[in-house]
Each structure stands twice: as structure tokens, then as C-alpha cells.
Design a protein around this motif. Sequence first.
Motif, PDB file in Angstrom:
ATOM      1  N   GLY A 130      -1.644   2.375  -4.093  1.00 57.40           N
ATOM      2  CA  GLY A 130      -0.549   3.591  -4.042  1.00 57.40           C
ATOM      3  C   GLY A 130       0.757   2.918  -4.646  1.00 57.40           C
ATOM      4  O   GLY A 130       1.393   3.653  -5.400  1.00 57.40           O
ATOM      5  N   LEU A 131       1.127   1.610  -4.019  1.00 54.21           N
ATOM      6  CA  LEU A 131       2.373   1.068  -4.612  1.00 54.21           C
ATOM      7  C   LEU A 131       2.244   0.797  -6.036  1.00 54.21           C
ATOM      8  O   LEU A 131       3.505   1.025  -6.750  1.00 54.21           O
ATOM      9  N   ILE A 132       1.167   0.166  -6.609  1.00 59.24           N
ATOM     10  CA  ILE A 132       1.175   0.010  -8.060  1.00 59.24           C
ATOM     11  C   ILE A 132       1.299   1.401  -8.926  1.00 59.24           C
ATOM     12  O   ILE A 132       2.253   1.591  -9.767  1.00 59.24           O
ATOM     13  N   VAL A 133       0.710   2.492  -8.161  1.00 61.20           N
ATOM     14  CA  VAL A 133       0.966   3.962  -9.158  1.00 61.20           C
ATOM     15  C   VAL A 133       2.373   4.264  -9.049  1.00 61.20           C
ATOM     16  O   VAL A 133       2.792   4.745  -9.823  1.00 61.20           O
ATOM     17  N   ALA A 134       2.915   4.137  -7.921  1.00 60.64           N
ATOM     18  CA  ALA A 134       4.456   4.609  -7.696  1.00 60.64           C
ATOM     19  C   ALA A 134       5.253   3.839  -8.438  1.00 60.64           C
ATOM     20  O   ALA A 134       6.251   4.235  -9.075  1.00 60.64           O
ATOM     21  N   ALA A 135       5.017   2.415  -8.611  1.00 61.65           N
ATOM     22  CA  ALA A 135       5.791   1.629  -9.359  1.00 61.65           C
ATOM     23  C   ALA A 135       5.635   2.010 -10.773  1.00 61.65           C
ATOM     24  O   ALA A 135       6.870   1.958 -11.801  1.00 61.65           O
ATOM     25  N   LEU A 148      11.809  -1.909  -5.418  1.00 64.47           N
ATOM     26  CA  LEU A 148      11.009  -2.177  -4.302  1.00 64.47           C
ATOM     27  C   LEU A 148       9.775  -2.007  -4.339  1.00 64.47           C
ATOM     28  O   LEU A 148       8.955  -2.900  -3.424  1.00 64.47           O
ATOM     29  N   MET A 149       9.281  -1.238  -5.242  1.00 62.12           N
ATOM     30  CA  MET A 149       7.702  -0.992  -5.389  1.00 62.12           C
ATOM     31  C   MET A 149       7.065  -2.594  -5.594  1.00 62.12           C
ATOM     32  O   MET A 149       5.896  -2.919  -5.039  1.00 62.12           O
ATOM     33  N   ALA A 150       7.675  -3.259  -6.664  1.00 64.50           N
ATOM     34  CA  ALA A 150       7.199  -4.563  -7.029  1.00 64.50           C
ATOM     35  C   ALA A 150       7.167  -5.420  -5.926  1.00 64.50           C
ATOM     36  O   ALA A 150       6.063  -6.289  -5.762  1.00 64.50           O
ATOM     37  N   ASN A 151       8.132  -5.612  -5.160  1.00 61.42           N
ATOM     38  CA  ASN A 151       8.510  -6.481  -4.133  1.00 61.42           C
ATOM     39  C   ASN A 151       7.177  -6.215  -3.025  1.00 61.42           C
ATOM     40  O   ASN A 151       6.629  -6.794  -2.358  1.00 61.42           O
ATOM     41  N   LEU A 152       7.148  -4.787  -2.875  1.00 62.48           N
ATOM     42  CA  LEU A 152       6.189  -4.159  -2.057  1.00 62.48           C
ATOM     43  C   LEU A 152       4.692  -4.854  -2.240  1.00 62.48           C
ATOM     44  O   LEU A 152       3.753  -5.008  -1.531  1.00 62.48           O
ATOM     45  N   ILE A 212      -2.231  -5.108 -14.603  1.00 60.45           N
ATOM     46  CA  ILE A 212      -2.026  -5.164 -13.331  1.00 60.45           C
ATOM     47  C   ILE A 212      -3.040  -4.101 -12.358  1.00 60.45           C
ATOM     48  O   ILE A 212      -3.526  -4.334 -11.503  1.00 60.45           O
ATOM     49  N   LEU A 213      -2.850  -3.004 -13.003  1.00 58.83           N
ATOM     50  CA  LEU A 213      -3.636  -1.598 -12.384  1.00 58.83           C
ATOM     51  C   LEU A 213      -5.017  -2.041 -12.510  1.00 58.83           C
ATOM     52  O   LEU A 213      -5.775  -1.934 -11.374  1.00 58.83           O
ATOM     53  N   PHE A 214      -5.657  -2.249 -13.550  1.00 56.60           N
ATOM     54  CA  PHE A 214      -7.042  -2.550 -13.674  1.00 56.60           C
ATOM     55  C   PHE A 214      -7.610  -3.916 -12.895  1.00 56.60           C
ATOM     56  O   PHE A 214      -8.536  -3.718 -12.196  1.00 56.60           O
ATOM     57  N   THR A 215      -6.795  -4.875 -12.787  1.00 48.38           N
ATOM     58  CA  THR A 215      -7.144  -5.976 -11.964  1.00 48.38           C
ATOM     59  C   THR A 215      -7.262  -5.675 -10.292  1.00 48.38           C
ATOM     60  O   THR A 215      -8.154  -5.859  -9.694  1.00 48.38           O
ATOM     61  N   ASN A 216      -6.148  -4.900 -10.019  1.00 51.95           N
ATOM     62  CA  ASN A 216      -6.099  -4.462  -8.496  1.00 51.95           C
ATOM     63  C   ASN A 216      -7.175  -3.452  -8.286  1.00 51.95           C
ATOM     64  O   ASN A 216      -7.451  -3.276  -7.123  1.00 51.95           O
ATOM     65  N   GLY A 217      -7.257  -2.625  -9.241  1.00 53.72           N
ATOM     66  CA  GLY A 217      -8.271  -1.504  -9.481  1.00 53.72           C
ATOM     67  C   GLY A 217      -9.559  -1.906  -8.914  1.00 53.72           C
ATOM     68  O   GLY A 217     -10.521  -1.573  -8.070  1.00 53.72           O
ATOM     69  N   TRP A 218      -9.935  -3.085  -9.426  1.00 53.69           N
ATOM     70  CA  TRP A 218     -11.458  -3.965  -9.407  1.00 53.69           C
ATOM     71  C   TRP A 218     -11.208  -4.368  -7.849  1.00 53.69           C
ATOM     72  O   TRP A 218     -12.214  -4.291  -7.372  1.00 53.69           O
ATOM     73  N   THR A 238     -11.835   3.288   7.874  1.00 56.36           N
ATOM     74  CA  THR A 238     -10.696   3.258   9.129  1.00 56.36           C
ATOM     75  C   THR A 238     -10.499   1.642   9.219  1.00 56.36           C
ATOM     76  O   THR A 238      -9.700   1.416  10.143  1.00 56.36           O
ATOM     77  N   THR A 239     -10.995   0.914   8.492  1.00 52.03           N
ATOM     78  CA  THR A 239     -10.691  -0.583   8.487  1.00 52.03           C
ATOM     79  C   THR A 239      -9.414  -0.997   8.050  1.00 52.03           C
ATOM     80  O   THR A 239      -8.956  -0.306   7.008  1.00 52.03           O
ATOM     81  N   LEU A 240      -8.718  -2.016   8.556  1.00 48.62           N
ATOM     82  CA  LEU A 240      -7.439  -2.607   8.069  1.00 48.62           C
ATOM     83  C   LEU A 240      -7.698  -2.972   6.509  1.00 48.62           C
ATOM     84  O   LEU A 240      -6.502  -2.496   5.931  1.00 48.62           O
ATOM     85  N   ILE A 241      -8.774  -3.623   6.341  1.00 43.01           N
ATOM     86  CA  ILE A 241      -8.784  -4.065   4.777  1.00 43.01           C
ATOM     87  C   ILE A 241      -8.860  -3.135   3.813  1.00 43.01           C
ATOM     88  O   ILE A 241      -8.035  -3.064   2.712  1.00 43.01           O
ATOM     89  N   PHE A 242      -9.377  -1.965   4.042  1.00 45.24           N
ATOM     90  CA  PHE A 242      -9.463  -0.680   3.232  1.00 45.24           C
ATOM     91  C   PHE A 242      -8.234  -0.270   3.110  1.00 45.24           C
ATOM     92  O   PHE A 242      -7.537   0.219   1.996  1.00 45.24           O
ATOM     93  N   LYS A 243      -7.445   0.071   4.244  1.00 45.73           N
ATOM     94  CA  LYS A 243      -5.992   0.647   4.387  1.00 45.73           C
ATOM     95  C   LYS A 243      -4.970  -0.072   3.296  1.00 45.73           C
ATOM     96  O   LYS A 243      -4.326   0.312   2.724  1.00 45.73           O
TER      97      LYS A 243
END
Length: 326
Positions: A272-277, A299-303, A242-248, A260-265
Motif C-alpha cells: 500500500g505504501l509503495i502504491v501511494a509513493a 514520507l511514503m519512501a521513509n515508511l 521496487i514494485l515488482f520485487t516487493n510484489g513477489w 489475520t496474521t501480523l506478517i500478512f498485514k
Amino acid sequence: MIDQQAAKSFCRLATLTVCAVYFLILVGGIVRASGAGMGCPDWPTCFGQWVPPTEEAQLPADYHERFALGYENTQFNPIKTWTEYLNRLTGVSIGILIFLTAIRSRIYLQGDKAVFYLSLTVFGLVGFQGWLGSTVVASNLKPVIITLHMLLALFIVALLIYILARSQKSHWGYFDISVLPDKFNKVLVAAMLMTLLQVAMGTQVREAVDMIANEHAYIGRQYWRDDFPIIFYVHRSFASIILFTNGWLFWKIFQGFGRTTLIFKVGLLIMGLIVAAILAGISLDRLGVPPIAQPIHLLMANLIFGTQFFLYIYLKYSKQSTQNRV
């Protein structure tokens, strides 16, 4: 034409409602991790009262028999009772917020009726969720019912995110999504499915941990890990995929869009959520299953899923906007 001020007001209310649902998921995780699920043995009252007692002297002498708590130790515990009661109050508050969201969504009857009807659907689902909550109590915390209760909460929040995104699609600025690879959306869908699979495995781990906790009378947490099932180790290893897929996904966003774009944020938030989870999961594995780590991990998984889903909807409406400009 939808009044712009009313649309902004609806956006604020819908956003507050989404945040409140996530807060309820956190509180629900605390209830389960602390073993407070039967702190109120009846529903909708608590020990037959609308405001639960604070000490055992306020209960009838035969409360052990009258309220079958389902545990060997039926001694009244005010902390567990009020933890569960506050969980119920949070649920009621969210019901009110979703009702107000449904009422406010009437402004979209003239522009996008789906927003209104989906809001009504969510309100109906919350009523069903309340009934399911009573079933959880009546079933004496049967793991399957608890899992269904959690998955329905995940579905409700996904619908709320869709409603919020759909209601605000006309306010999003145009951006060129052609900078993303053609397979980006497919990988994003795969990432969402991975998250759902990970959540499903996580519920099985939680059910096993609940049984282990009950066997250990919720003490000696440092020894629980010895009894973890095989699914726990599969669940733990799958986190790296999951980490590597979302990292890509985030790398492609990083290459194509400004900071500053919404998509980047949104992409940065997902990482950040994956690392916290993962960190919460490591603490569960290595630090003796600390009680606070369980609800945070949940909570992290749901977020993560909710944020991925928002990104998917955001890209979908942006693609439609691009096509309309051609």
C-alpha cells in the motif's frame, strides 16, 4: 524477569515515538516543499525571539540586514515563519519523547541491556540531529547538509523500530516461517537496499527541484518539469523494479499465511505504501509538482523502508524462536 505491564507501557511509548518521528519527517518535507526552510533565519530563536512574530511591525526596522535570510526577497512571511517554527516545536517534542523512551527502557537492564543502551544512543543521536538542524540554518539551506539531516532521521527511526521490535520479541506468537522460500530473506534485504538507493536518488531529485524552484521564485510549477535532470527519469523508472520485487515478497506471504496474521498485514502495508509513493510521484511528474505531493512522497519512501526493516527484524526473531523450539 521484566514486568509485563511495564513492557506494554514501553511498547506504547516507543510506538508513539516512532509515529512522531515520521510526523516530523512529514512536517520537514512540508517546510522544504513550501520554501519555508529559512522562515526562521536564526537558531534556536526565530528572529531573535523564542515566540516568532506574526506581523512585520513586530520586527526591528533593520531586520533585513540583521537577519540575512539568504533569499533575494527578504520580506517577512508569517506563514513560512510559523511553518518552520512548528517544525522546530515538533522536533523538540520528539526529543522529549525519546528522552522518556530512554528512561523507560531501564526496565530492560535486567533482561536485555541492548534495549537500554540503544535507547540512550538514539537520545544522543537526536541531540546531534538538533545540532545538524542548526547547521542547516547556518549553511543557508545547503543541499548536502539537508540531505544528511534527512538520512540521519531515517537512521534514527530505524533504530527506534529495532528497539521496539527487540523489546517485544518475547510477546510475538510463534508461526512457521518454513513456508517461505529459502531466498525470501535475501530478496527482502535486496528490496531494502533498493529502497535506500531510491531514497538516495530521490534526495538528488529534491536538490535539483529546490534549485529549479529557487530559479522560478517558487511560482510557475507547471514549468519546473522541463528542467528536471536525468536522475529524475532513472528514479521514476526504478520505481517499477521496487514494485515488482516487493510484489513477489507479498505474493509469497499471501500464499503462506492467513489474512489475520501480523506478517500478512505488514506485507499488505508495504504494498500500500509503495502504491501511494508511486501515485504521489506521478502527481509530481504530471500535475505540475503540487506542494503537498512532495512531503507525501518523501514520507511514503521513509515508511516503506521502516516497514521493510520491521518485517526483516520480525522474521529474524521468529526464526530464532523456531530454532529454540527444535
